[in-house]
Design a protein around this motif. Structure first.
Motif, PDB file in Angstrom:
ATOM      1  N   HIS A 307     -54.427  58.573 105.090  1.00 41.06           N
ATOM      2  CA  HIS A 307     -53.906  59.071 106.375  1.00 41.06           C
ATOM      3  C   HIS A 307     -54.995  59.052 107.450  1.00 41.06           C
ATOM      4  CE1 HIS A 307     -50.950  61.161 108.825  1.00 41.06           C
ATOM      5  NE2 HIS A 307     -51.907  61.986 109.222  1.00 41.06           N
ATOM      6  N   GLY A 308     -56.191  59.547 107.084  1.00 38.03           N
ATOM      7  CA  GLY A 308     -57.262  59.629 108.077  1.00 38.03           C
ATOM      8  C   GLY A 308     -57.964  58.314 108.336  1.00 38.03           C
ATOM      9  N   GLY A 309     -57.999  57.425 107.336  1.00 41.36           N
ATOM     10  CA  GLY A 309     -58.738  56.177 107.489  1.00 41.36           C
ATOM     11  C   GLY A 309     -57.888  54.994 107.896  1.00 41.36           C
ATOM     12  N   ILE A 310     -56.558  55.083 107.705  1.00 44.49           N
ATOM     13  CA  ILE A 310     -55.699  53.934 107.990  1.00 44.49           C
ATOM     14  C   ILE A 310     -54.578  54.295 108.970  1.00 44.49           C
ATOM     15  CG2 ILE A 310     -54.137  52.217 106.975  1.00 44.49           C
ATOM     16  CD1 ILE A 310     -55.766  52.485 104.371  1.00 44.49           C
ATOM     17  N   ILE A 311     -53.770  55.322 108.627  1.00 39.93           N
ATOM     18  CA  ILE A 311     -52.558  55.605 109.421  1.00 39.93           C
ATOM     19  C   ILE A 311     -52.915  56.115 110.824  1.00 39.93           C
ATOM     20  CG2 ILE A 311     -50.498  57.052 109.566  1.00 39.93           C
ATOM     21  CD1 ILE A 311     -50.307  56.905 106.528  1.00 39.93           C
ATOM     22  N   LEU A 312     -53.764  57.150 110.910  1.00 34.93           N
ATOM     23  CA  LEU A 312     -54.119  57.694 112.231  1.00 34.93           C
ATOM     24  C   LEU A 312     -54.841  56.665 113.106  1.00 34.93           C
ATOM     25  CD1 LEU A 312     -55.202  61.374 111.401  1.00 34.93           C
ATOM     26  CD2 LEU A 312     -53.129  60.614 112.555  1.00 34.93           C
ATOM     27  N   PRO A 313     -55.825  55.901 112.572  1.00 34.60           N
ATOM     28  CA  PRO A 313     -56.430  54.853 113.411  1.00 34.60           C
ATOM     29  C   PRO A 313     -55.426  53.792 113.866  1.00 34.60           C
ATOM     30  CG  PRO A 313     -57.878  55.338 111.574  1.00 34.60           C
ATOM     31  CD  PRO A 313     -56.602  56.080 111.334  1.00 34.60           C
ATOM     32  N   LEU A 314     -54.446  53.456 113.015  1.00 37.33           N
ATOM     33  CA  LEU A 314     -53.424  52.482 113.410  1.00 37.33           C
ATOM     34  C   LEU A 314     -52.582  53.017 114.560  1.00 37.33           C
ATOM     35  CD1 LEU A 314     -52.061  50.866 110.122  1.00 37.33           C
ATOM     36  CD2 LEU A 314     -53.150  49.707 112.045  1.00 37.33           C
ATOM     37  N   ILE A 315     -52.229  54.302 114.511  1.00 40.94           N
ATOM     38  CA  ILE A 315     -51.454  54.913 115.605  1.00 40.94           C
ATOM     39  C   ILE A 315     -52.264  54.876 116.895  1.00 40.94           C
ATOM     40  CG2 ILE A 315     -50.452  57.091 116.444  1.00 40.94           C
ATOM     41  CD1 ILE A 315     -49.763  57.738 113.516  1.00 40.94           C
ATOM     42  N   TYR A 316     -53.561  55.171 116.794  1.00 38.53           N
ATOM     43  CA  TYR A 316     -54.432  55.149 117.979  1.00 38.53           C
ATOM     44  C   TYR A 316     -54.525  53.729 118.546  1.00 38.53           C
ATOM     45  CZ  TYR A 316     -58.630  55.629 120.856  1.00 38.53           C
ATOM     46  OH  TYR A 316     -59.527  55.611 121.894  1.00 38.53           O
ATOM     47  N   PHE A 317     -54.699  52.739 117.651  1.00 36.73           N
ATOM     48  CA  PHE A 317     -54.816  51.350 118.103  1.00 36.73           C
ATOM     49  C   PHE A 317     -53.510  50.865 118.742  1.00 36.73           C
ATOM     50  CE2 PHE A 317     -54.264  46.777 117.259  1.00 36.73           C
ATOM     51  CZ  PHE A 317     -55.335  46.283 117.992  1.00 36.73           C
ATOM     52  N   ALA A 318     -52.375  51.222 118.123  1.00 34.73           N
ATOM     53  CA  ALA A 318     -51.078  50.797 118.668  1.00 34.73           C
ATOM     54  C   ALA A 318     -50.824  51.420 120.039  1.00 34.73           C
ATOM     55  CB  ALA A 318     -49.963  51.185 117.705  1.00 34.73           C
ATOM     56  N   SER A 319     -51.368  52.623 120.283  1.00 33.37           N
ATOM     57  CA  SER A 319     -51.125  53.298 121.561  1.00 33.37           C
ATOM     58  C   SER A 319     -52.081  52.845 122.653  1.00 33.37           C
ATOM     59  CB  SER A 319     -51.244  54.814 121.381  1.00 33.37           C
ATOM     60  OG  SER A 319     -50.373  55.273 120.375  1.00 33.37           O
ATOM     61  N   THR A 320     -53.334  52.516 122.280  1.00 31.05           N
ATOM     62  CA  THR A 320     -54.356  52.261 123.299  1.00 31.05           C
ATOM     63  C   THR A 320     -54.919  50.842 123.283  1.00 31.05           C
ATOM     64  OG1 THR A 320     -56.166  52.962 121.855  1.00 31.05           O
ATOM     65  CG2 THR A 320     -55.076  54.674 123.148  1.00 31.05           C
ATOM     66  N   ARG A 321     -54.690  50.074 122.202  1.00 34.45           N
ATOM     67  CA  ARG A 321     -55.288  48.744 122.011  1.00 34.45           C
ATOM     68  C   ARG A 321     -56.827  48.819 122.070  1.00 34.45           C
ATOM     69  NH1 ARG A 321     -50.847  48.113 120.694  1.00 34.45           N
ATOM     70  NH2 ARG A 321     -49.428  46.357 121.060  1.00 34.45           N
ATOM     71  N   GLN A 322     -57.383  49.928 121.583  1.00 40.84           N
ATOM     72  CA  GLN A 322     -58.836  50.105 121.529  1.00 40.84           C
ATOM     73  C   GLN A 322     -59.263  50.358 120.093  1.00 40.84           C
ATOM     74  OE1 GLN A 322     -59.686  53.291 124.240  1.00 40.84           O
ATOM     75  NE2 GLN A 322     -59.101  52.119 126.063  1.00 40.84           N
ATOM     76  N   ASN A 323     -60.558  50.145 119.813  1.00 42.47           N
ATOM     77  CA  ASN A 323     -61.083  50.300 118.452  1.00 42.47           C
ATOM     78  C   ASN A 323     -61.153  51.780 118.080  1.00 42.47           C
ATOM     79  OD1 ASN A 323     -62.443  50.242 116.043  1.00 42.47           O
ATOM     80  ND2 ASN A 323     -64.072  48.898 116.731  1.00 42.47           N
ATOM     81  N   PRO A 324     -60.347  52.236 117.111  1.00 40.50           N
ATOM     82  CA  PRO A 324     -60.365  53.664 116.758  1.00 40.50           C
ATOM     83  C   PRO A 324     -61.649  54.089 116.052  1.00 40.50           C
ATOM     84  CG  PRO A 324     -58.930  52.452 115.269  1.00 40.50           C
ATOM     85  CD  PRO A 324     -59.358  51.492 116.315  1.00 40.50           C
ATOM     86  N   TYR A 325     -62.280  53.164 115.314  1.00 37.12           N
ATOM     87  CA  TYR A 325     -63.472  53.535 114.544  1.00 37.12           C
ATOM     88  C   TYR A 325     -64.672  53.729 115.471  1.00 37.12           C
ATOM     89  CZ  TYR A 325     -60.394  52.127 110.798  1.00 37.12           C
ATOM     90  OH  TYR A 325     -59.313  52.030 109.943  1.00 37.12           O
TER      91      TYR A 325
END
Length: 531
Positions: A307-325
């Motif tokens: 959840h913390g390493g894959i799902i949440l960063p994917l949601i952030y990337f899909a919303s902002t098109r920026q690197n979540p890491y």
């Protein structure tokens, strides 16, 4: 003489050519050293915090064989206890002042829009976390074949929380949203307890009746304070000029609190080292714990990692098109603080400081969203609670039907809102889920036995979800501002262009006459429009 001067110049040039590579290498080495030194200076707190965690593990492993008494372990944990006390000290002024100033700085439309997006994000990610935990529970089956769980040394006798009716738990949640006394809400919370009353029935039989009784228990009522601060901020905004002085007071109070937080942050590496070291020393039989409950620990931490390493960063990337890491890289210090303290509330001060300074999130967004997220957004806790419910069901050989699974998902999502942001706060809400699906609460002592391990990754996922949510809202807010600016530019250009036609522009738009016709034709943007 001219010939000798030319020879000298040629000799100097030759020496320069000969020494060129060595000098360049020396300069390159100096540049690299300066670069490393600059990096260490910029990220000194991050390096010290990570070093504190590593040093704490080494300290605990070294001291573990010394067979310390409980009093000596308490002395070892004393510097870590000081860190927790300092962080908790600034929670109350930070939450109240940041929410009042944040709500007052946003207009009502933006407040409603951002609040709606934040609520949807919090509920959506928590529901996703609950579904992931249930799915992993059925795949890994942590409670299947766990025969050694009745071995002595596991569980905490007398540590099981008293079971509470599901209805009373949700009623307590609503009651705490509206505290009767704001001063008492800073250190007391409303909770329902039960009194057994002996009754004689008409047939002569004697029965015991459980009657709910309202009590006040120790602990800050953060939900009530959050709601009050939000409403007060909106009210001050509505007052207009009369409320400006009080808004400035809360802004100044908030800035002063953040200065205190920046000082406390330099003590974090020392406190973390002793917190982690003392926890390792306190472990009794780690081998028995891992062999008996290893599958449950593995399944919970795996859920947190996915959840913390894959799902949440994917949601952030899909919303902002920026690197979540890259965004999370600026939050290493608060994430390490969450890992060491197991308290999302205690991590709030460092999270606000780092997300503003390292990631450039607008103060109005971070100080509005993060205190609310620390109270209502508990993705890690939802995974922990659902996994525990599935684990106890499998331990008791109970096959969960679709209705019970749906009840687990809904109850875990709703009860994580009221979970206290303190260590082991989620264990109490597991009792609500077990009561809702009709499972015994006796096995909760097993969850308490490993809670200190799982609670660390739980807190990290909780605060990560809050931070990424603040990042998404900041991006959406910036995007909306840019769109508005573009609209205003287009309106201005249209109004200037319409000035060439005879009186077709709005009577509200007037144009100052230019000095000469040449400037009006050459530079139409230099005209001033007054609305």
């Amino acid at each position: 003489a001219p010939g000798s001067m030319e020879a000298a110049d040629e000799e100097k040039a030759g020496n320069g050519r000969a020494e060129g590579p060595a000098a360049a290498e020396q300069r390159g080495g100096g540049g690299r050293l300066r670069g490393c030194w600059g990096f260490l200076r910029r990220n000194a707190l991050v390096v010290l915090t990570v070093s504190g965690v590593v040093a704490g593990v080494a300290l605990g492993a070294a001291v573990r064989g010394a067979a310390l008494s409980p009093a000596q372990v308490a002395y070892l944990a004393f510097p870590g206890e000081l860190l927790l006390r300092m962080l908790r000290m600034v929670i109350l002024p930070l939450v109240v002042c940041s929410l009042v100033s944040g709500a007052a700085s946003l207009d009502t439309r933006s407040l409603g829009r951002l609040g709606g997006i934040a609520l949807g994000y919090f509920l959506g990610t928590t529901l996703l976390a609950s579904g992931l935990a249930v799915a992993l529970g059925f795949i890994v089956r942590p409670g299947a074949g766990a025969s050694a769980l009745n071995a002595p040394g596991l569980g905490l006798p007398g540590g099981v929380p008293t079971s509470k009716e599901t209805v009373d738990s949700f009623l307590d949640l609503v009651r705490n949203l509206f505290p009767a006394n704001l001063v008492a809400a800073a250190f007391r919370t409303y909770a329902t307890e039960y009194k057994m009353l002996l009754r004689n029935t008409t047939s002569g039989n004697v029965t015991w009746e459980k009657i709910p009784v309202g009590t006040e228990i120790e602990g800050m009522n953060i939900l009530g304070l959050v709601l009050f601060a939000l409403v007060l901020g909106v009210a001050l905004k509505k007052l207009g000029q009369e409320g400006e002085d009080l808004i400035r007071f809360f802004n100044s109070f908030n800035e002063a609190t953040m200065v205190l937080v920046s000082w406390i942050m330099w003590y974090v590496p020392i406190g973390i080292m002793f917190l982690v070291g003392s926890k390792i020393v306190e472990m009794e039989d780690i081998v028995l714990l891992v062999t008996s409950l290893g599958k449950y620990i593995f399944a919970s931490i795996l859920g947190h990692f996915i959840h913390g390493g894959i799902i949440l960063p994917l949601i952030y990337f899909a919303s902002t098109r920026q690197n979540p890491y890259r965004f999370l890289l600026g939050l290493i210090t608060p994430l390490a603080t969450a890992f060491a303290t197991c308290s999302s509330s205690a991590t709030l001060p460092s999270m606000i400081k780092c997300i503003e300074e390292n990631n450039g999130v607008d103060k109005r967004i971070s100080r509005f969203i993060l205190p609310i997220g620390a109270t209502v957004n508990m993705d890690g806790a939802a995974i922990f609670q659902c996994m525990a419910a599935v684990f106890i069901a499998q331990l008791n050989n109970v096959d969960l039907n679709p209705g019970q699974i749906f009840t687990i998902l809904v109850t875990a999502t709703a009860s994580s809102v009221g979970a206290a942001g303190v260590p082991a706060g989620g264990v109490l809400t597991i009792a609500i889920i077990l009561e809702a699906i009709g499972l015994p609460t006796n096995d909760l002592s097993l969850i308490l036995a490993v809670d200190w391990i799982v609670d660390r990754t739980t807190t990290v996922v909780n605060v990560e979800g809050d931070a990424l949510g603040a990042g998404i809202l900041n991006y959406l807010n910036e995007k909306e501002k840019k769109d508005k600016e573009q609209e205003l530019k287009e309106v201005k250009v249209e109004a200037i262009a319409n000035n060439k036609s005879e009186g077709e522009t709005s009577p509200l738009v007037t144009h100052k006459k230019q000095v000469s016709n040449t400037t009006s034709t050459a530079d139409p943007e230099s005209k001033e429009s007054v609305l």
